[in-house]
Scaffold this motif. Structure first.
Motif, PDB file in Angstrom:
ATOM      1  N   UNK A  64       0.797  -1.227   0.000  1.00 45.41           N
ATOM      2  CA  UNK A  64       0.000   0.000   0.000  1.00 45.41           C
ATOM      3  C   UNK A  64       0.827   1.273   0.000  1.00 45.41           C
ATOM      4  N   UNK A  94      -7.130  -3.849  -3.743  1.00 46.37           N
ATOM      5  CA  UNK A  94      -8.524  -3.762  -3.316  1.00 46.37           C
ATOM      6  C   UNK A  94      -9.235  -2.513  -3.838  1.00 46.37           C
ATOM      7  N   UNK A  95      -8.548  -1.721  -4.649  1.00 40.70           N
ATOM      8  CA  UNK A  95      -9.265  -0.651  -5.342  1.00 40.70           C
ATOM      9  C   UNK A  95     -10.021  -1.212  -6.543  1.00 40.70           C
ATOM     10  N   UNK A  96      -9.690  -2.432  -6.914  1.00 38.25           N
ATOM     11  CA  UNK A  96     -10.372  -3.094  -8.020  1.00 38.25           C
ATOM     12  C   UNK A  96     -10.447  -2.205  -9.258  1.00 38.25           C
ATOM     13  N   UNK A  97      -9.286  -1.842  -9.734  1.00 38.10           N
ATOM     14  CA  UNK A  97      -9.222  -0.926 -10.871  1.00 38.10           C
ATOM     15  C   UNK A  97      -9.933  -1.474 -12.087  1.00 38.10           C
ATOM     16  N   UNK A 140     -10.505  -8.017  -1.852  1.00 38.46           N
ATOM     17  CA  UNK A 140     -10.755  -7.482  -0.523  1.00 38.46           C
ATOM     18  C   UNK A 140      -9.491  -7.623   0.282  1.00 38.46           C
ATOM     19  N   UNK A 141      -9.302  -6.642   1.110  1.00 36.01           N
ATOM     20  CA  UNK A 141      -8.100  -6.645   1.932  1.00 36.01           C
ATOM     21  C   UNK A 141      -8.373  -7.379   3.229  1.00 36.01           C
ATOM     22  N   UNK A 163      -6.289  -8.980   6.875  1.00 34.46           N
ATOM     23  CA  UNK A 163      -5.153  -8.659   7.735  1.00 34.46           C
ATOM     24  C   UNK A 163      -3.828  -9.055   7.112  1.00 34.46           C
ATOM     25  N   UNK A 197       1.221 -10.334   2.747  1.00 37.63           N
ATOM     26  CA  UNK A 197       1.563  -9.723   1.455  1.00 37.63           C
ATOM     27  C   UNK A 197       1.310 -10.668   0.282  1.00 37.63           C
TER      28      UNK A 197
END
Lengths: 484, 720
Positions: free
Chosen positions: B303, B311-314, B321-322, B324, B344
């Motif tokens: 990030x 998770x911005x799903x461009x 989805x993010x 932990x 990661x």
């Protein structure tokens, strides 16, 4: 769009008129994804404006199709950025609005049906009608809690008025909604504007409502005249009006968004007393206005936690000259306000780490929020939970100020899901290569604060206990719409 | 909060700069094809800009960046695999036919350019760029708000018309994974004006780490900063003047080492200044090689590039989805109960991961099948790949649809190309690059394949070791691991593989090398010098530029040829340049001068006469045998192939050289038959008019021989 503008809320709103709806939707989605429109208020404003366009462009008269269309748009928007709950909230509000208008229409036609076709008492009317159209249960609409709250705040459940109530009582299944309806009537629900149309549609009820009646928003009056105007040309034109009414309702929503901070600020004097020490957090416009309003009459001290790293710049700017470094302040010029210090208030800026140490001296904590959840918990800028927890330790009351539009019917089953993780570079400098390589940096933007850490919510409707929020949720959102 | 700042800044700046200055839309050029093959073997079948970074095609990030900056018109320059790029873009949300496109214009330019320089000159010809524009590569990943940089650029521009370019640079410390590792740029900057004064590249393996600064710079500037801690993310804000400069300097090929270096050097001459905009927040980087691929992927997952994260799903249809620990999962991921997803990691939809498998620090694409007890660490597994039970993949790339068998070990640094199959129980060494595509680049039929190399992929496997088919390919592979890195730099190509930052420069040397191939001794020695000391190669690059510029100046001024000769020799000695280089410089200078005269309206013949007058000796002195002369003619032809009136000039040059006795008829014939001179359309084209001259030469030589025969006869007769 003007040349060379970084996309954001203002250019989006400007472009809204000129571009076709579908591209506006897509545009908004990408803005959400890119975080170019973020935080509850800009999201709410953009969503409302967008839906206004969607409704205005909608062809055809079928209510269900309109509902479907809005729902579909809403699904796309919320999928783009599920953590901006305000988007979903606004979509649900609009859906509720459409249902309200449609059902009203429905009830109305059924009434006229009853009046013309059968000389029998009105009891049969709704019953007959609901048989015809099982999908739209008209009694729910007429018994909308909002309606009761607004028209007859102190009315006990049994006391229904005239036509509509008579119908419902005859049919038990339709009576069910009354269960929650009755509770609502105790709620100070004046602020809700959704129900206003109904007055217009019902000759009986509108008559029973004094024209001079107005909600604390002071917004009801023009609407009333509007609904009377609607009343005048009733009959076959009714259905056509559906769209116009919805559009009008959405405009109301926009007005609500516009005034929400001032409405909340109106309660300030009830909660902030002279010589108190108030602790707050982040550069929230709502909180600033709240404190400023109090500052006009009273002298107190504000301790401001800086909300490092995500909001610290804005916080500093707010403390210094009352406006955020960017954002809303530019979006509309009237957002600018004086800093608290100019009003003669002592403001002490502290790092977040000092919150616990100073808490013993604080009289009251005022928090801004990102989203309020149905269980009374809230999602607020990171650091809020530390503050709330520290306040709990010291038995300091925690007051949360939030517009109703931030209130979400979503129940936080998975708290992790609600929290957005931001740019790690805000915490640790990206320049430091070793650091970037070897250390995991986590920068949560939000905190979840459970309901038991909050003592009071102040919305534009007034003050509520956290345990009471579910009721306001029920008043504002339809059960059908909770899952978009 | 950064986006807020952006937004505010945007609104404010718009009201000021936007209205006062220019109503033109902001334009941007994406160089989707950097004319490099550092990503071989993956780029054999897919254009580089469509390679997935964290499961999103690279070019998406670039478009996001441009959209973020409020760019309205975009030109995509694409070389290899243009069809794929075009198809992708037309179907993407960026296409102007799609409702969601933030761009009002999106044009894909097909070009036959072989270097960035060519692309720039081509752009200049097309004259599509009206105002200030952005140049970015198709591999930029950045969340930088450009507003401040643009505003600063415009302010400078309003004050001084000669500020032609602003480079956006990101600060980074001394060691940084995202920085270029092997050739780091050195910027000399005047911090008071943010002006870039000097630019050089420094190589990790270079023996001495010196930067040569013109003493004038020291005296004329109060403050100088010499910085090596900057990530050059290739984002340039340019004015149309930049294109004009590219056109003027036909020999520029790379934007940094060629263009930037030279323009800064020639400040006295052209008076143009180039500025820098150094940012110390936000993210900006280029995926310029595999190492950067690894670094940028990790930055995105951790990030640092927020909001550019999975998770911005461009892309439409992505559902990341993010969770932990920076674990990103799409919907429909099938995880066995006992598998472990460590920090990661990114896992795409419809991927299934078997019992007991462990995934850490890795990206797994969509529809992958990961078997049981697999260990994947630091690897990039692209869509639809299959990893068999019990295999271990560490720090490697497994491309789409590749299959790794059971109990395989893929060692750090290995690259497994698209569709390759590795049989069970094979150990893939870290140095291997396995592909299934045809060896020859540019071949139409990619599916036709050679016999699999059983030694490498095992019985029943498919694929073979990728061997760079031409020099360019050698350059590319910088491994994912740092120890792998050294392995890829084999000695023979040291000179070629050093330039990593500036694509243009290595191209420069390459083209040079291509020409030099036939040139026996001289070029050979040059190469060997370069590989012994890569520093020399840098000097050699400088030499060409310095020499060409100095000769050109002298020609303009009309200096004595002896003086020029003296100067050249000195320059050549000091930089250890080859004879071939010298000739190249001479040719470049003469041709440029001729072109200049021609452009002034003089007919080609007169121009040639005018320029060459008095300098015949100079030309003569640059070559010592016929081989050199042929080389000279070839260089001339190459140079003229790109010029206006090239064919005419070539003809008259040949005639003049012949007349001046610099060249003999045999040399012309040898040149004429040299296959190098007949390559490619342009080379052919420029020869056209010279045909008559060659014919004339041939006739003449026949006549001569006849004459000789006659004479012989006469002598014979006399003898009688």
């Amino acid at each position: 769009m003007a040349a060379n503008v970084t996309p954001g809320l203002t250019p989006f709103l400007k472009s809204l008129k000129a571009t076709p709806v579908e591209s506006s939707i897509e545009h908004f989605i990408s803005l959400l994804k890119r975080r170019q429109i973020r935080n509850s208020r800009p999201c709410a404003i953009a969503t409302t404006q967008l839906l206004l366009r969607v409704v205005a462009e909608f062809k055809g008269r079928d209510v269900n199709k309109l509902l479907q269309r809005i729902r579909h748009v809403g699904q796309r928007l919320t999928a783009a950025q599920p953590r901006e709950m305000a988007v979903g909230n606004i979509v649900r509000r609009v859906l509720g609005l459409i249902r309200e208008v449609a059902e009203d229409d429905d009830a109305d036609t059924s009434m006229s049906d009853a009046g013309f076709n059968s000389p029998s008492p009105a009891n049969d009317g709704p019953h007959h009608d609901s048989l015809k159209r099982p999908a739209l249960s008209s009694s729910i609409s007429t018994f909308s809690p909002l309606r009761h709250g607004a028209t007859l705040p102190a009315e006990p459940t049994g006391l229904h008025h005239s036509e509509s109530s008579a119908g419902t009582e005859s049919t038990e299944p339709h009576h069910r909604p009354n269960l929650f309806t009755s509770h609502t009537s105790y709620a100070p629900m004046h602020g809700s504007l959704l129900n206003i149309f109904q007055h217009g549609e019902f000759p009986g009820s509108s008559a029973s409502t004094p024209p001079g009646y107005h909600s604390p928003t002071g917004k009801a009056t023009p609407l009333m005249s509007q609904s009377f105007a609607n009343l005048a040309d009733s009959g076959p034109k009714k259905e056509k009006d559906l769209k116009a009414e919805v559009v009008e309702g959405i405009r109301e929503l926009l007005d609500e968004l516009d005034q929400v901070d001032d409405q909340i600020a109106a309660y300030a004097l009830d909660h902030i007393h002279s010589n108190e020490i108030i602790l707050t957090h982040t550069a929230s416009t709502t909180v600033q206005k709240f404190l400023l309003t109090a500052a006009r009459k009273r002298k107190f001290t504000v301790v401001h936690a800086e909300a490092y790293p995500n909001d610290s710049d804005d916080t500093h700017a707010t403390v210094l000259d009352g406006r955020k470094t960017a954002g809303e302040a530019d979006a509309d010029a009237d957002e600018r306000f004086k800093p608290l210090t100019a009003a003669g208030i002592t403001v002490i800026l502290i790092p977040d780490s000092a919150v616990f140490a100073i808490m013993s001296r604080v009289n009251k904590v005022i928090l801004a929020t990102h989203t309020v959840l149905a269980n009374g918990g809230l999602v607020a800028a990171a650091g809020a939970r530390t503050i709330a927890k520290a306040a709990k330790m010291h038995q300091t009351p925690v007051v949360v100020v939030s517009g109703v539009y931030k209130l979400s019917p979503v129940y936080p089953f998975d708290v992790e899901e609600l929290i957005e993780y931001g740019d790690a570079g805000k915490v640790a400098d990206y320049d430091d290569g070793d650091f970037v390589d070897k250390v995991d940096v986590v920068n949560p933007l939000y905190d979840y604060v459970p309901a038991d850490l909050v003592d009071l919510y102040i919305t534009n409707l007034g003050g509520h206990a956290p345990s009471y929020l579910y009721r306001i949720v029920a008043d504002h959102y339809r059960v059908e719409d909770i899952n978009l | 909060m950064p986006p807020k700042g952006k937004k505010g800044g945007g609104a404010g700046d718009k009201s000021k700069t936007g209205e006062e200055e220019r109503p033109e839309p902001l334009q941007a050029v994406i160089l989707a094809d950097p004319f490099k093959t550092r990503f071989s073997p993956f780029t054999l079948e897919r254009p580089r800009c469509l390679l997935p970074v964290a499961n999103t095609p690279l070019i998406e990030y670039t478009f996001e960046f441009l959209a973020n900056a409020g760019v309205e018109e975009v030109f995509v320059y694409s070389g290899a695999h243009t069809d794929q790029v075009e198809e992708y873009i037309l179907q993407s949300k960026w296409s102007t036919s799609s409702a969601s496109s933030p761009f009002s214009k999106l044009e894909i330019i097909r070009s036959s350019s072989r270097s960035i320089g060519d692309a720039m000159r081509d752009l200049d010809k097309r004259a599509m760029l009206v105002g200030d524009f952005l140049i970015v590569y198709g591999d930029v990943v950045s969340n930088l708000p450009l507003e401040p940089a643009l505003a600063a650029h415009r302010a400078r521009r309003a004050a001084d018309k000669n500020t032609i370019m602003t480079m956006v640079l990101r600060e980074a410390g001394q060691t940084h994974r995202t920085k270029a590792q092997e050739a780091s740029p050195v910027f000399v900057i005047d911090p008071t004006k943010n002006r870039c004064l000097h630019y050089e590249q420094m190589h990790a393996r270079q023996s001495n780490h010196f930067v040569k600064i013109d003493p004038d710079l020291l005296s004329s500037h109060q403050e100088l900063e010499i910085r090596q801690d900057l990530i050059d993310c290739g984002i340039d804000i340019c004015t149309p003047d930049v294109l004009a400069l590219w056109s003027d300097n036909f020999d520029f090929e790379a934007p940094r080492k060629g263009f930037l270096h030279s323009v800064l050097k020639d400040y006295e001459l052209n008076g143009k200044t180039i500025h820098t905009h150094i940012v110390n927040d936000h993210y900006a980087a280029r995926v310029r090689n595999l190492r950067a691929y690894d670094a940028v992927s990790r930055d995105i997952i951790s990030r640092w590039a927020y909001p550019l994260c999975p998770d911005s799903n461009l892309l439409k249809g992505q559902t990341y989805r993010l969770q932990k620990g920076n674990v990103y999962k799409e919907n429909d991921v099938i995880l066995a109960r006992s598998c472990v997803i460590n920090r990661r990691s990114v896992i795409g939809a419809k991927t299934s991961i078997g019992d007991g498998s462990t995934i850490s620090n890795s990206v797994v694409g969509r529809q992958c099948i990961i078997g049981r007890n697999v260990t994947i660490d630091g690897a990039y597994i692209w869509d639809s790949a299959v990893i068999g039970d019990g295999s271990t993949v560490t720090k490697a790339i497994v491309a789409s649809e590749a299959a790794v068998g059971r109990k395989c070990i893929v060692e750090p640094g290995a690259l497994i190309g698209e569709g390759v199959r590795i049989a069970d129980g094979v150990t893939v060494p870290g140095t291997s690059r396995i592909t299934r595509a045809k060896r020859k680049r540019g071949a139409e039929d990619y599916f036709g394949r050679d016999e699999p190399d059983v030694r490498l992929v095992g019985q029943g496997g498919d694929g073979y070791e990728f061997i760079g088919s031409d020099e360019e390919d050698e350059e590319g592979v910088e491994g994912l691991t740092s120890n792998g890195l050294s392995l890829f730099y084999n000695m023979q190509n040291l000179a070629l593989s050093t330039e990593s930052i500036s694509t243009l420069n290595s191209e420069d040397e390459l083209s040079e090398d291509r020409v030099a191939h036939h040139d026996r001794s001289a070029a050979g020695s040059f190469i060997s010098i370069a590989s012994d000391d890569s520093h020399a190669s840098q000097h050699a690059g400088d030499f060409h530029h310095d020499a060409a510029a100095s000769i050109f100046d002298s020609l303009q001024k009309g200096d004595e040829w002896e003086n020029i000769q003296l100067e050249l020799t000195a320059l050549r000695m000091s930089t250890n340049a080859s004879e071939h280089q010298l000739r190249r410089a001479v040719v470049a200078a003469f041709m440029k001068r001729i072109a200049q005269v021609v452009e002034a309206g003089t007919p080609a013949k007169a121009a040639v006469d005018e320029v060459l007058k008095g300098y015949g000796e100079l030309v003569k002195k640059t070559m010592f045998d016929d081989g050199d002369r042929v080389d000279f003619l070839l260089l001339m032809q190459t140079d003229l192939a790109h010029r206006k009136e090239g064919a005419n000039v070539l003809l008259y040059m040949c005639m003049e050289l012949y007349r001046l006795d610099v060249m003999s008829a045999e040399v012309f014939e040898r040149w004429w038959e040299d296959p190098k001179g007949m390559e490619g359309g342009e080379m052919e084209g420029v020869r056209g008019k010279t045909q008559q001259f060659i014919d004339f030469l041939k006739e003449e030589s026949e006549e001569e021989s006849e004459d000789e025969d006659e004479e012989d006869d006469e002598e014979d007769e006399d003898g009688d």
